[in-house]
Design a protein around this motif. Structure first.
Motif, mmCIF file in Angstrom:
data_model
loop_
_atom_site.group_PDB
_atom_site.id
_atom_site.type_symbol
_atom_site.label_atom_id
_atom_site.label_comp_id
_atom_site.label_asym_id
_atom_site.label_seq_id
_atom_site.Cartn_x
_atom_site.Cartn_y
_atom_site.Cartn_z
ATOM 1 N N PHE A 15 14.460 0.781 -34.499
ATOM 2 C CA PHE A 15 15.095 1.728 -35.417
ATOM 3 C C PHE A 15 15.397 3.047 -34.709
ATOM 4 N N LEU A 16 14.428 3.559 -33.949
ATOM 5 C CA LEU A 16 14.626 4.824 -33.244
ATOM 6 C C LEU A 16 15.741 4.719 -32.210
ATOM 7 N N ILE A 17 15.809 3.586 -31.517
ATOM 8 C CA ILE A 17 16.866 3.390 -30.527
ATOM 9 C C ILE A 17 18.237 3.414 -31.193
ATOM 10 N N VAL A 18 18.351 2.718 -32.334
ATOM 11 C CA VAL A 18 19.623 2.687 -33.067
ATOM 12 C C VAL A 18 19.999 4.085 -33.548
ATOM 13 N N VAL A 19 19.015 4.850 -34.049
ATOM 14 C CA VAL A 19 19.288 6.210 -34.511
ATOM 15 C C VAL A 19 19.794 7.081 -33.367
ATOM 16 N N LEU A 21 21.282 6.139 -30.633
ATOM 17 C CA LEU A 21 22.626 5.698 -30.255
ATOM 18 C C LEU A 21 23.674 6.195 -31.243
ATOM 19 N N LEU A 22 23.363 6.106 -32.541
ATOM 20 C CA LEU A 22 24.321 6.551 -33.563
ATOM 21 C C LEU A 22 24.556 8.058 -33.496
ATOM 22 N N VAL A 23 23.476 8.829 -33.307
ATOM 23 C CA VAL A 23 23.618 10.285 -33.208
ATOM 24 C C VAL A 23 24.407 10.654 -31.959
ATOM 25 N N VAL A 29 32.013 11.589 -30.615
ATOM 26 C CA VAL A 29 33.253 11.465 -31.397
ATOM 27 C C VAL A 29 33.748 12.839 -31.837
ATOM 28 N N VAL A 30 32.837 13.697 -32.306
ATOM 29 C CA VAL A 30 33.238 15.025 -32.765
ATOM 30 C C VAL A 30 33.675 15.893 -31.595
ATOM 31 N N ARG A 31 32.941 15.845 -30.498
ATOM 32 C CA ARG A 31 33.292 16.654 -29.321
ATOM 33 C C ARG A 31 34.644 16.252 -28.734
#
Length: 256
Positions: A15-19, A21-23, A29-31
């Motif tokens: 779960f932490l790895i996925v979080v 990666l998503l963050v 994407v925003v940058r």
């Protein structure tokens, strides 16, 4: 200590790895400009806003929301348990109340919140009323369903031993209903955060919901997301506290 850490990592490591990666993807994407920052700010911008507004958020708005959530939750628990137990003991009461309970959940909160503001003004009680209406239903249903399910063999055994209805209720039905009741409490405490936020959005002068509405009007998306982050964190912490109580209570829940 090391064993607990390894166990925790094994359960939540993925779960932490996925979080992470998503963050990271969100930040990139925003940058890169694929999404305008005023629509979806980068995590780093949200963090900066959280740091810059920490005194205002943590000393003024978060305590106000937490107070509304806790008072609403306590009232929801007391009312939910009493109604659920009353419906369990009285079939006529169940037939009368259950339809009203269902109807209460079909009323849009956005529509009824102004009525609470008319009744209670902009005081804390208008927010608590919205919180209660949001949160008490899961407790009522989980209590009633938990008390009505299973335990027939134990009840028959105690009846043959001369136990009355109260003794059976206390010794068998309550322990068997605990998992269901505690599940309802975990749902309810999260709904309390939602209800308090909605109440603050519609009429308040303090609280994380009020802060996010004000920042939204100023087009400060990073500050809005900072408030949302704190609301989410508040819900997670309260959920984990109820889960901790659940583990303690369910260790030795069934003794005859």
């Amino acid at each position: 200590m090391k064993t607990r850490l390894n166990k925790w990592t094994g359960e939540y490591g993925l779960f932490l790895i996925v979080v992470i990666l998503l963050v990271s993807l969100w930040e990139w994407v925003v940058r890169q400009g694929f999404i305008p920052a005023f629509i979806l700010p980068a995590p780093s911008a949200i963090w900066r806003s959280l740091v810059e507004n920490r005194q205002l958020l943590l000393e003024e708005h978060l305590p106000a929301t937490l107070k509304e959530v806790l008072i609403g939750f306590v009232i929801s628990v007391m009312a939910g348990l009493l109604i659920g137990i009353g419906m369990h003991f009285s079939r006529p009461l169940e037939k009368v109340l259950y339809p009203f309970l269902v109807i209460s959940q079909t009323i849009p909160l956005i529509a009824i919140s102004p009525i609470f503001i008319m009744w209670f003004g902009y005081s804390i009680w208008s927010k608590i009323a919205v919180t209660f209406l949001t949160a008490f239903f899961p407790i009522v249903v989980s209590t009633y369903d938990g008390l009505m399910s299973g335990g027939n063999e134990y009840r028959e055994l105690l009846q043959t031993m001369g136990a009355n209805r109260w003794a059976i209720f206390k010794t068998v039905q309550v322990p068997l209903a605990l998992p269901s009741i505690l599940s309802g409490l975990k749902m309810s405490v999260v709904y309390c955060v939602v209800g308090a936020t909605i109440g603050e959005w519609l009429g308040a002068s303090v609280g994380l919901g009020y802060f996010s509405r004000r920042m939204s009007g100023n087009l400060q998306a990073d500050a809005v997301f900072a408030a949302i982050f704190l609301l989410s964190l508040l819900g997670i912490v309260l959920f984990l506290l109820i889960s901790l109580v659940e583990k303690k209570l369910l260790k030795h829940r069934f003794r005859i």
